[in-house]
Enzyme design. Structure first.
Site: not given
Length: 370
Positions: A163, A165, A173, A240, A262, A293, A320
């Site tokens: 990516c 980002c 991205c 995602k 995003r 994700k 996370s």
């Protein structure tokens, strides 16, 4: 009492005991017959407890047993060789430079660590620009880490997240148009070049997470043209979703957008149909593994991915925010940390995943026996 009277009394007592035994036997027989009658007249398959009365038989009820080989551990690789910085929002997770990487990973590999996924974190002044040129810098953190890990741990499976980002000055991205929107064509060309740089450096797997349309086909074609498509796995972040679970990651990777968000290129949380279309598209474009994700809030999408890619491995990224929430809940006494970590991963496997990217990997290396 005469002898004859004594004999008569004993005989009577024995008779009473025999009669009592007979009554108990008849009662037991009746109870057994009644229970059998109830089971037969009902549904005998309703008797389930015997199937999970023992810890091992409970484990056998799972379609997929969690193993160390299923786990991929995320690593944040700094361009500062001696950095080792704890991420406050990600308990027990650090950003590390190359000089700190091998001492940290050695005991984990000895415990059975099988795979890592690398995220570069450029911190040096001037390391970021509008095109993310440091993403595939041969002297950058990811390419140097790939080569180092290949030399030090020959059996470790290395995944490189692909990516821009972390490397762009704007934090998005891909490459932007003047109006701030993504230029998909230029972004795909750039992303595919970065993927090729990681592949030729020795990554076993390249994993584009940018969500630009058509990047799977572009990467696959370049791998074929370079003659290395047969030895590099292409794992697509196909589904995602945008949302609020990425905050700790962005703290670690320094990838927060400098403006906007995003949502126009990551999927909307309610977009199940879009996710299915994206999964089918990436399968048709040559993806070898499909990823969903985040994981825990999108178990239905993991199930869809397994249905759409019946013959393919399905990965799920326990992101996370999911990890941080489990730690926060355990710290507040809401539940036991290990119990909840294991429960969430069992749910992810049950939904259909066979690969899990998780920050809990070091703990599971201790918890799992296989």
């Amino acid at each position: 009492m005469s002898f004859s009277s004594l004999v008569s009394d004993i005989a009577n007592r024995n008779s009473e005991r025999d009669d009592m035994r007979s009554q108990v036997s008849r009662a037991r027989s009746y109870a057994s017959t009644a229970a059998t009658s109830v089971s037969i007249s009902g549904d005998i398959s309703s008797q389930l407890h015997g199937g999970y009365s023992h810890p091992l038989s409970r484990a056998w009820q799972a379609e997929r047993q969690l193993t160390k080989s299923m786990l991929i551990y995320p690593l944040f690789i700094s361009d500062q060789p001696d950095e080792e910085t704890l991420i406050p929002s990600l308990p027990n997770i650090h950003r590390r430079g190359l000089n700190k990487l091998i001492p940290y990973l050695t005991p984990l590999v000895q415990k059975g660590l099988k795979s890592v996924i690398l995220f570069g974190v450029p911190i040096a002044p001037g390391a970021k620009d509008a095109l993310g040129t440091s993403a595939d810098d041969p002297k950058g953190p990811v390419i140097r880490a790939i080569r180092l890990l290949r030399r030090q741990f020959p059996d470790l499976f290395i995944v490189a997240d692909v990516c821009l980002c972390e490397y762009t000055s704007h934090g998005h991205c891909g490459i932007l148009r003047e109006d701030g929107s993504l230029n998909n064509a230029l972004s795909v060309d750039r992303i595919s070049d970065v993927a090729m740089a990681y592949a030729t450096a020795g990554a076993h797997c390249v994993a584009p997470s940018d969500m630009n349309d058509g990047r799977i086909r572009a990467i696959k074609l370049k791998l074929i043209e370079a003659g290395i498509a047969h030895q590099v796995v292409l794992m697509s972040y196909s589904a995602k979703f945008s949302g609020c679970l990425y905050g700790p990651f962005r703290d670690a990777a320094g990838s927060c957008p400098s403006f906007g968000d995003r949502r126009c290129y990551q999927l909307p949380p309610g977009g199940r149909g879009l996710a299915r279309r994206a999964i089918k598209r990436d399968i048709n474009e040559g993806a070898d593994i499909i990823m969903v994700k985040p994981a825990s809030q999108y178990l239905d999408i993991i199930s869809d991915a397994k249905e759409l890619g019946k013959d393919m491995p399905v990965a799920a990224y326990q992101v996370s925010g999911e990890y941080a929430m489990i730690h926060a809940g355990a710290k507040a006494g809401v539940f036991d940390l290990r119990a909840m970590a294991e429960e969430t991963l069992q749910g992810i496997l049950r939904a259909g995943a066979t690969i899990v990217v998780s920050y809990f990997t070091p703990e599971f290396l201790d918890w799992l026996g296989n």
